[in-house]
Design a protein around this motif. Sequence first.
Motif, short mmCIF file in Angstrom:
data_model
loop_
_atom_site.label_atom_id
_atom_site.label_comp_id
_atom_site.label_asym_id
_atom_site.label_seq_id
_atom_site.Cartn_x
_atom_site.Cartn_y
_atom_site.Cartn_z
N HIS A 194 45.90 17.48 -5.65
CA HIS A 194 45.54 17.40 -4.20
C HIS A 194 46.05 16.50 -3.55
N PRO A 195 45.80 15.94 -2.97
CA PRO A 195 46.70 14.11 -2.51
C PRO A 195 45.12 13.66 -2.99
N PHE A 196 43.67 14.17 -1.68
CA PHE A 196 42.82 13.63 -1.48
C PHE A 196 41.67 13.88 -3.11
N GLU A 197 42.70 14.80 -3.56
CA GLU A 197 41.82 14.56 -4.84
C GLU A 197 42.18 13.35 -6.20
N ARG A 198 43.68 13.32 -5.45
CA ARG A 198 44.01 12.33 -6.53
C ARG A 198 43.22 10.71 -6.10
N LEU A 199 43.19 10.47 -4.73
CA LEU A 199 42.49 8.92 -3.96
C LEU A 199 41.79 9.23 -4.55
N VAL A 200 40.45 10.23 -4.32
CA VAL A 200 38.67 10.01 -5.14
C VAL A 200 38.79 9.65 -6.36
N SER A 201 39.33 9.99 -7.27
CA SER A 201 39.94 10.06 -8.81
C SER A 201 40.32 8.04 -8.73
N ALA A 202 41.38 8.03 -8.33
CA ALA A 202 41.86 6.55 -8.07
C ALA A 202 40.38 5.40 -8.17
N TYR A 203 40.05 5.81 -6.83
CA TYR A 203 39.33 5.26 -6.60
C TYR A 203 37.74 5.18 -7.12
N GLN A 204 37.67 5.86 -7.95
CA GLN A 204 36.60 6.57 -8.68
C GLN A 204 36.84 5.44 -9.68
N ASP A 205 37.50 6.01 -10.59
CA ASP A 205 37.97 5.78 -12.02
C ASP A 205 38.50 3.56 -12.00
N LYS A 206 39.55 3.40 -10.75
CA LYS A 206 39.63 2.28 -10.64
C LYS A 206 38.93 0.88 -10.13
N ILE A 207 38.14 1.69 -8.84
CA ILE A 207 37.07 0.68 -8.24
C ILE A 207 35.77 1.06 -8.92
N VAL A 208 35.09 2.04 -8.98
CA VAL A 208 34.15 2.21 -8.79
C VAL A 208 33.65 2.07 -10.80
N ASP A 209 33.64 2.63 -11.52
CA ASP A 209 34.24 2.27 -12.77
C ASP A 209 34.93 1.31 -13.33
N ASN A 210 35.75 0.48 -12.69
CA ASN A 210 36.46 -0.36 -13.15
C ASN A 210 36.94 -0.50 -14.87
N SER A 211 37.66 0.72 -14.48
CA SER A 211 38.37 1.01 -16.10
C SER A 211 39.35 0.14 -16.50
N ASP A 212 40.12 -0.68 -15.43
CA ASP A 212 41.35 -1.00 -16.15
C ASP A 212 41.52 -2.21 -15.19
N PRO A 213 41.16 -3.42 -15.51
CA PRO A 213 40.71 -4.66 -15.77
C PRO A 213 41.83 -5.62 -14.10
N SER A 214 43.13 -4.67 -14.16
CA SER A 214 44.12 -5.05 -13.83
C SER A 214 43.88 -4.92 -12.37
N TYR A 215 42.75 -4.12 -11.62
CA TYR A 215 42.47 -3.21 -10.43
C TYR A 215 41.64 -4.10 -9.70
N ALA A 216 41.18 -5.29 -10.79
CA ALA A 216 39.65 -6.05 -10.64
C ALA A 216 39.61 -6.93 -8.87
N HIS A 217 40.72 -7.20 -8.99
CA HIS A 217 41.15 -7.42 -7.63
C HIS A 217 41.14 -7.06 -5.63
N ILE A 218 40.34 -5.80 -6.48
CA ILE A 218 40.49 -4.73 -4.99
C ILE A 218 39.67 -5.15 -4.19
N ALA A 219 38.19 -3.84 -5.19
CA ALA A 219 36.24 -4.21 -4.33
C ALA A 219 36.63 -5.92 -3.97
N PRO A 220 37.03 -7.13 -4.61
CA PRO A 220 36.59 -8.45 -3.65
C PRO A 220 37.59 -8.25 -2.40
N ASN A 221 38.87 -7.22 -2.36
CA ASN A 221 39.43 -7.70 -0.84
C ASN A 221 38.88 -6.76 -0.25
N LEU A 222 38.37 -5.69 -1.10
CA LEU A 222 37.69 -4.50 0.33
C LEU A 222 36.51 -4.73 0.74
#
Length: 167
Positions: free
Chosen positions: A9-37
């Motif tokens: 489900h696209p919304f589940e993917r979006l939630v998973s991406a947000y949790q993994d990449k932004i909240v959990d900060n599991s991948d340093p290549s996404y670290a720029h997104i939180a300051p941009n938000l």
Amino acid sequence: TVSFSMVRHPFERLVSAYQDKIVDNSDPSYAHIAPNLQRDYGEVSFPSFALYVLDTAEHMCRPPPARCHLDVHWRPFYARCAFCSTHYKVIAKAETFSTDMEQIGRLSGLQFPTLVTHHSSGDTSELAARYFSQTPVDLVKQLAELYKPDLDMFGYSISNYVALAKQ
């Protein structure tokens, strides 16, 4: 051969991406997104992330079947693979992963080992309920427009998400 593709489900993917990449900060290549938000939307939150995805899509996606160059973790499936031109024998869903993998194994004469998958911090359906309850209903409907081809092709509904959304 047994051709298959896995969808979610696209919304589940979006939630998973947000949790993994932004909240959990599991991948340093996404670290720029939180300051941009924080800078562009006033806070680091799921609704801000949804706005970020929609704003980015406005510049990077054309109406289907044209390409959409969003990040692979939240890019609509219609833009990733040729679902309309490739005859997959099985479209497996993340929601029924184990059963679907057994079916693919039977069709191909293979026995797949039990897969260990990456888990974000928290159950995605629980996180989706929490995040979508913070999200205005008009934003949910805008997301539905972006992901409409995926929702339609794979039989996903947004009714639960609309019901959870802030009225």
